[in-house]
Design an enzyme around this catalytic site. Structure first.
Site: not given
Ligand code: NAD
Length: 288
Positions: A53, A97, A120
């Site tokens: 990422k 994450q 997200d």
């Protein structure tokens, strides 16, 4: 006739090219998008994902700021770090994450990412807006990245979603449920399947659009697919022979109309949607 293979890398590359141009335009106005990547502990798979990422950010001009708390960080301390990122004007997006170490309450932690920086799309406010959106234009600013990528891949085929029978296999909050909500917002008739579904094949065979996110290698066989269907395989299963999806690719390609490969299908789109969300967050934070 064999299925057309949907090239996720190519779809992703063209979106990333557009984003790169948008970042260059933002730079002229003094705005550099910033993404905080929060990785708690040292899980090797998570480290690989976060590195990918960050690399993707660098390639299009997004600055990433790595936050690496130790695996045993107390929850309040992690939340305090998130609050600090929420206040930092150079940070437009915050990525936590997953999975988090077991002593941390994931839902509680994610609540402390500002909904304005929730690239997200996992903040309960954004998930709630996704649930309440009747139409596509009522969706929240940020929707979860893998599901958003799935819709882009379906759109890349040119097949109309509205009015189609869509079946989603898997009901996780990360993939299955948001995919189903997005397909509903695009006016598909949606059926969800899961581990307790009886006669999975009887349901999946009705699907004009089949999205599979079960985490079970080659769960979907050729005879479970309607001829000509669009089949999106979200599964990533690491076997000795390599990465395989949740769809039996060799069988499916003889039946489906369109099919994503694993790897090279959904995977590249997930990161691309994260980049898109971060650029959007930066643009909107600057009032542009
Ligand atoms: P999960 O384990 O949280 O959920 C799996 C879902 O599949 C559950 O709802 C379960 O009920 C259902 N399921 C399990 N076995 C089934 C069966 N035999 N029949 C029908 N349904 C069944 O997993 P997840 O986080 O949603 O991920 C699913 C898959 O997608 C995994 O392989 C994961 O690695 C992959 N994934 C890929 C990406 C990507 O970017 N490519 C992103 C997220 C997840």
């Amino acid at each position: 006739m064999g299925a057309k293979i949907i090239d996720g890398k190519q779809v992703a590359a063209s979106i990333r090219q557009r984003l790169k141009e948008e970042v260059a335009e933002l730079a002229k106005k003094g705005v550099t998008p910033g993404l905080a990547t929060v990785l708690v502990g040292e899980d090797p798979a998570s480290q690989v994902y976060v590195r990918m990422k960050e690399k993707a950010c660098g390639e299009i001009g997004i600055i990433s700021k790595g936050i690496r708390p130790p695996a045993d960080i107390p929850q309040e301390e992690l939340i305090a770090q998130l609050e600090e990122l929420n206040r930092d004007p150079a940070i437009h997006g915050i990525l936590v994450q997953l999975p988090l170490p077991k002593h941390l309450n994931t839902a509680e932690v994610l609540k402390h990412v500002s909904p304005e920086k929730d690239v997200d799309g996992f903040h309960p406010l954004n998930l709630g807006k996704l649930l309440s959106a009747k139409y596509w234009d009522e969706l929240p600013k940020f929707v979860p990245c893998t599901p958003a990528g799935v819709i882009k891949l379906i759109d890349s085929t040119g097949v109309e979603i509205e009015g189609k029978q869509a079946v989603v296999v898997g009901r996780s909050i990360i993939v299955g449920k948001p995919v189903a909500m997005l397909l509903l917002a695009r006016q598909a008739t949606v059926t969800m399947c899961h581990s307790r579904t009886k006669d999975l094949g009887a349901v999946t065979r009705e699907a004009d659009i089949l999205v599979v996110a079960a985490g079970v290698p080659r769960l979907i066989k050729g005879e479970m697919i309607k001829p000509g269907a669009v089949v999106i395989d979200v599964g990533v299963n690491r076997l000795e022979e390599g990465l395989v999806g949740d769809v039996d690719f060799d069988q499916a390609k003889e039946v489906a109309g369109y099919l994503t490969p694993v790897p090279g299908g959904v995977g590249p789109m997930t990161i691309t949607m994260l980049l898109a969300n971060t650029v959007r967050a930066a643009r909107e934070a600057a009032g542009l």
